[in-house]
Design an enzyme around this catalytic site. Sequence first.
Site, PDB file in Angstrom:
ATOM      1  N   THR A  47       0.838  -1.192   0.000  1.00  0.00           N
ATOM      2  CA  THR A  47       0.000   0.000   0.000  1.00  0.00           C
ATOM      3  C   THR A  47       0.879   1.250   0.000  1.00  0.00           C
ATOM      4  OG1 THR A  47      -1.956   1.025   0.960  1.00  0.00           O
ATOM      5  CG2 THR A  47      -0.387   0.071   2.523  1.00  0.00           C
ATOM      6  N   LYS A  63       3.499   1.337  -3.374  1.00  0.00           N
ATOM      7  CA  LYS A  63       3.028   0.878  -4.698  1.00  0.00           C
ATOM      8  C   LYS A  63       3.893   1.404  -5.840  1.00  0.00           C
ATOM      9  CE  LYS A  63      -1.814   0.944  -3.306  1.00  0.00           C
ATOM     10  NZ  LYS A  63      -3.189   1.124  -3.761  1.00  0.00           N
ATOM     11  N   ASN A  92       0.455  -3.108  -6.685  1.00  0.00           N
ATOM     12  CA  ASN A  92      -0.193  -3.336  -5.382  1.00  0.00           C
ATOM     13  C   ASN A  92      -0.187  -4.816  -5.004  1.00  0.00           C
ATOM     14  OD1 ASN A  92      -2.294  -4.317  -7.035  1.00  0.00           O
ATOM     15  ND2 ASN A  92      -3.806  -3.786  -5.475  1.00  0.00           N
ATOM     16  N   GLY A 100      -9.835  14.693  -7.444  1.00  0.00           N
ATOM     17  CA  GLY A 100      -8.568  14.151  -6.952  1.00  0.00           C
ATOM     18  C   GLY A 100      -7.677  13.680  -8.088  1.00  0.00           C
ATOM     19  N   GLY A 141      -4.283  12.536  -7.198  1.00  0.00           N
ATOM     20  CA  GLY A 141      -3.136  11.888  -6.566  1.00  0.00           C
ATOM     21  C   GLY A 141      -2.970  10.504  -7.187  1.00  0.00           C
ATOM     22  N   THR A 162      -4.393  20.839  -6.160  1.00  0.00           N
ATOM     23  CA  THR A 162      -3.193  21.303  -6.861  1.00  0.00           C
ATOM     24  C   THR A 162      -3.443  21.155  -8.360  1.00  0.00           C
ATOM     25  OG1 THR A 162      -1.961  20.331  -5.029  1.00  0.00           O
ATOM     26  CG2 THR A 162      -0.672  21.029  -6.951  1.00  0.00           C
TER      27      THR A 162
HETATM   28  P1  ATR Z   1      -3.852   8.466  -2.920  1.00  0.00           P
HETATM   29  O1  ATR Z   1      -2.800   7.497  -3.307  1.00  0.00           O
HETATM   30  O2  ATR Z   1      -4.824   7.956  -1.904  1.00  0.00           O
HETATM   31  O3  ATR Z   1      -4.518   9.064  -4.107  1.00  0.00           O
HETATM   32  P2  ATR Z   1      -2.410  10.946  -2.684  1.00  0.00           P
HETATM   33  O4  ATR Z   1      -1.638  10.644  -3.927  1.00  0.00           O
HETATM   34  O5  ATR Z   1      -1.713  11.565  -1.534  1.00  0.00           O
HETATM   35  O6  ATR Z   1      -3.091   9.639  -2.118  1.00  0.00           O
HETATM   36  O7  ATR Z   1      -3.646  11.869  -3.127  1.00  0.00           O
HETATM   37  C1  ATR Z   1      -4.509  12.475  -2.209  1.00  0.00           C
HETATM   38  C2  ATR Z   1      -5.540  13.286  -2.973  1.00  0.00           C
HETATM   39  O8  ATR Z   1      -6.373  13.990  -2.032  1.00  0.00           O
HETATM   40  C3  ATR Z   1      -4.932  14.369  -3.859  1.00  0.00           C
HETATM   41  O9  ATR Z   1      -5.798  14.599  -4.938  1.00  0.00           O
HETATM   42  C4  ATR Z   1      -4.893  15.559  -2.898  1.00  0.00           C
HETATM   43  O10 ATR Z   1      -4.832  16.816  -3.533  1.00  0.00           O
HETATM   44  P3  ATR Z   1      -3.382  17.451  -3.907  1.00  0.00           P
HETATM   45  O11 ATR Z   1      -2.938  16.758  -5.156  1.00  0.00           O
HETATM   46  O12 ATR Z   1      -3.653  18.882  -4.078  1.00  0.00           O
HETATM   47  O13 ATR Z   1      -2.477  17.159  -2.722  1.00  0.00           O
HETATM   48  C5  ATR Z   1      -6.230  15.387  -2.230  1.00  0.00           C
HETATM   49  N1  ATR Z   1      -6.274  16.085  -0.942  1.00  0.00           N
HETATM   50  C6  ATR Z   1      -5.675  15.691   0.220  1.00  0.00           C
HETATM   51  N2  ATR Z   1      -5.940  16.578   1.197  1.00  0.00           N
HETATM   52  C7  ATR Z   1      -6.700  17.559   0.652  1.00  0.00           C
HETATM   53  C8  ATR Z   1      -7.298  18.767   1.147  1.00  0.00           C
HETATM   54  N3  ATR Z   1      -7.148  19.144   2.420  1.00  0.00           N
HETATM   55  N4  ATR Z   1      -8.031  19.509   0.277  1.00  0.00           N
HETATM   56  C9  ATR Z   1      -8.188  19.142  -1.010  1.00  0.00           C
HETATM   57  N5  ATR Z   1      -7.650  18.013  -1.531  1.00  0.00           N
HETATM   58  C10 ATR Z   1      -6.922  17.240  -0.718  1.00  0.00           C
END
Ligand code: ATR
Length: 275
Positions: free
Chosen positions: A43, A47, A68, A127, A129, A153
């Site tokens: 995880t 990954k 994964n 999202g 990420g 972002t």
């Molecule tokens: P995962 O592997 O679970 O996708 P990650 O790559 O850290 O984990 O992605 C987290 C996602 O949640 C991203 O889209 C992040 O936005 P950023 O790319 O701007 O970081 C989003 N996210 C996390 N905290 C946030 C917050 N407080 N407000 C808005 N988006 C958030």
Amino acid sequence: MQNAGLAALGLNWRYLAFDVRPEELRVALAGAKVMNFIGLNLTVPHKVLAVPLVDVLDESARTWGAVNTIRFEGREGDEGWRPLREFDAPPRQIRSHGFNTDAEAITQAVREELGVQFAGARILLLGAGGAGRTAALKIASLRSAELYLVNRTPSKAESVAAEIRERFSTVRVALGYPTSEVDLVLNATSLGLRAEDALPFDERQFSLGQAAAAYDMIYRPAETPLLQKAKAAGCRTANGLGMLLHQGARALELWAGGPAPLDVMREALEKNVYV
Ligand code: ATR
């Protein structure tokens, strides 16, 4: 979920959790290999780190740039590589084979639980990420018609959009919110994990009344504020438990061969996740 599945298949294996520091992933994988592990799951953040560390990459892991699931495989002499389950005694040579079962699990769960067919669909994805990028590319690969990407972002959403335009040129991909109806809003951000979190979208720019269905990859809490609001707005809703189930079931199938006992695994998940 995995131990219940293993028991139902009559296998005397055990699924255990280990905390491994990212800088020690290489040595942990080497250890699992010499201890003749059947396989393992990884995880966050492992990954992506595992991609250059496995001996062979399956197409799924190459496509999504993340591993994964690892299956250990062995061979004697110069015969073909076979999963370790097929050996009575540890074989002479062992290799690690990296797979990704996440991408399929997302679309399978959404299809099953919300009846959304991705081909031709209009989707708002929140999202960009790791999970968001995988979901976006998988959805695009199924030839959705329009994909709207929103991320805190913006540069990350832009780079996912660029990747989609390059790989799946028929999909219309836009940054920002749709102005008319969508078939699905999909949350791939971590917003909703904590009770005090804001909604993962801007209510001034998008209303859940515009969405026919809402899926939240978060499964704990079972009902995030997004899902509560979506339900109230008349959307079909589902949380990420089905995605968790299907990525695990596909992993078990890679290790054990044959179909995973889905009902047993789902029941074990529900019993253990919401204690
Ligand atoms: P995962 O592997 O679970 O996708 P990650 O790559 O850290 O984990 O992605 C987290 C996602 O949640 C991203 O889209 C992040 O936005 P950023 O790319 O701007 O970081 C989003 N996210 C996390 N905290 C946030 C917050 N407080 N407000 C808005 N988006 C958030």
